[in-house]
Scaffold this motif. Structure first.
Motif, PDB file in Angstrom:
ATOM      1  N   PHE A  37       0.806  -1.218   0.000  1.00 30.61           N
ATOM      2  CA  PHE A  37       0.000   0.000   0.000  1.00 30.61           C
ATOM      3  C   PHE A  37       0.842   1.272   0.000  1.00 30.61           C
ATOM      4  O   PHE A  37       0.307   2.365  -0.185  1.00 30.61           O
ATOM      5  CB  PHE A  37      -0.935   0.029   1.209  1.00 30.61           C
ATOM      6  CG  PHE A  37      -1.979  -1.050   1.224  1.00 30.61           C
ATOM      7  CD1 PHE A  37      -2.551  -1.535   0.067  1.00 30.61           C
ATOM      8  CD2 PHE A  37      -2.401  -1.581   2.432  1.00 30.61           C
ATOM      9  CE1 PHE A  37      -3.514  -2.529   0.084  1.00 30.61           C
ATOM     10  CE2 PHE A  37      -3.380  -2.573   2.479  1.00 30.61           C
ATOM     11  CZ  PHE A  37      -3.932  -3.040   1.297  1.00 30.61           C
ATOM     12  N   LYS A  40       0.321   4.524  -2.254  1.00 30.04           N
ATOM     13  CA  LYS A  40      -0.989   4.388  -2.920  1.00 30.04           C
ATOM     14  C   LYS A  40      -2.037   5.220  -2.190  1.00 30.04           C
ATOM     15  O   LYS A  40      -2.027   5.333  -0.971  1.00 30.04           O
ATOM     16  CB  LYS A  40      -1.444   2.934  -2.921  1.00 30.04           C
ATOM     17  CG  LYS A  40      -0.465   1.965  -3.533  1.00 30.04           C
ATOM     18  CD  LYS A  40      -0.595   1.954  -5.025  1.00 30.04           C
ATOM     19  CE  LYS A  40       0.123   0.771  -5.615  1.00 30.04           C
ATOM     20  NZ  LYS A  40       1.325   1.088  -6.313  1.00 30.04           N
ATOM     21  N   ARG A  45      -5.680   1.420  -2.880  1.00 28.26           N
ATOM     22  CA  ARG A  45      -5.527   0.331  -1.913  1.00 28.26           C
ATOM     23  C   ARG A  45      -6.759  -0.563  -1.928  1.00 28.26           C
ATOM     24  O   ARG A  45      -6.649  -1.782  -1.941  1.00 28.26           O
ATOM     25  CB  ARG A  45      -5.301   0.897  -0.515  1.00 28.26           C
ATOM     26  CG  ARG A  45      -4.010   1.672  -0.382  1.00 28.26           C
ATOM     27  CD  ARG A  45      -3.905   2.333   0.974  1.00 28.26           C
ATOM     28  NE  ARG A  45      -2.670   3.093   1.115  1.00 28.26           N
ATOM     29  CZ  ARG A  45      -2.190   3.523   2.263  1.00 28.26           C
ATOM     30  NH1 ARG A  45      -2.842   3.267   3.396  1.00 28.26           N
ATOM     31  NH2 ARG A  45      -1.073   4.202   2.300  1.00 28.26           N
ATOM     32  N   HIS A  46      -7.932   0.054  -1.931  1.00 27.28           N
ATOM     33  CA  HIS A  46      -9.179  -0.726  -1.950  1.00 27.28           C
ATOM     34  C   HIS A  46      -9.286  -1.532  -3.235  1.00 27.28           C
ATOM     35  O   HIS A  46      -9.723  -2.689  -3.211  1.00 27.28           O
ATOM     36  CB  HIS A  46     -10.376   0.192  -1.775  1.00 27.28           C
ATOM     37  CG  HIS A  46     -10.492   0.734  -0.381  1.00 27.28           C
ATOM     38  ND1 HIS A  46     -11.667   1.226   0.117  1.00 27.28           N
ATOM     39  CD2 HIS A  46      -9.600   0.846   0.622  1.00 27.28           C
ATOM     40  CE1 HIS A  46     -11.480   1.618   1.364  1.00 27.28           C
ATOM     41  NE2 HIS A  46     -10.229   1.402   1.685  1.00 27.28           N
ATOM     42  N   THR A  69      -7.165   0.183   5.286  1.00 25.68           N
ATOM     43  CA  THR A  69      -5.959  -0.275   4.598  1.00 25.68           C
ATOM     44  C   THR A  69      -4.797   0.616   5.009  1.00 25.68           C
ATOM     45  O   THR A  69      -4.832   1.828   4.816  1.00 25.68           O
ATOM     46  CB  THR A  69      -6.153  -0.247   3.073  1.00 25.68           C
ATOM     47  OG1 THR A  69      -6.576   1.058   2.671  1.00 25.68           O
ATOM     48  CG2 THR A  69      -7.192  -1.270   2.625  1.00 25.68           C
ATOM     49  N   THR A  71      -0.315   1.020   5.655  1.00 24.87           N
ATOM     50  CA  THR A  71       1.054   0.531   5.517  1.00 24.87           C
ATOM     51  C   THR A  71       1.530   0.145   6.914  1.00 24.87           C
ATOM     52  O   THR A  71       0.938   0.568   7.919  1.00 24.87           O
ATOM     53  CB  THR A  71       1.980   1.624   4.954  1.00 24.87           C
ATOM     54  OG1 THR A  71       2.067   2.685   5.907  1.00 24.87           O
ATOM     55  CG2 THR A  71       1.489   2.144   3.607  1.00 24.87           C
TER      56      THR A  71
END
Length: 83
Positions: A37, A40, A45-46, A69, A71
């Protein structure tokens, strides 16, 4: 679909440092931590997570999936333990 099945689908398509899935069989919530991720935007990410579900999401086997989501650095910044 069970939480374990949904978790397995996501984990098979995305390397996750942390992955927690809960729900009632149709409505799901997932916390996903992945180095993939990095750099992003949330929508990207989704989309990465949806890509791991393939036809399951398109065929409405997974009706609703809410996600957080992150990192690994974002996870730690929220006070979560490092693995």
């Amino acid at each position: 679909m069970t939480a374990d099945q949904l978790r397995s689908l996501i984990a098979a398509g995305l390397a996750c440092e942390h992955l927690h899935v809960q729900g009632d069989g149709r409505h799901w919530y997932a916390t996903i931590v992945s180095t993939a991720f990095s750099g992003k935007r949330p929508i990207q990410r989704h989309q990465m997570v949806y890509a791991t579900l393939g036809e399951k999401i398109r065929n409405d086997e997974v009706h609703a999936l809410s996600m957080k989501t992150l990192t690994p650095d974002e996870w730690v910044a929220q006070g979560r333990p490092q693995h």
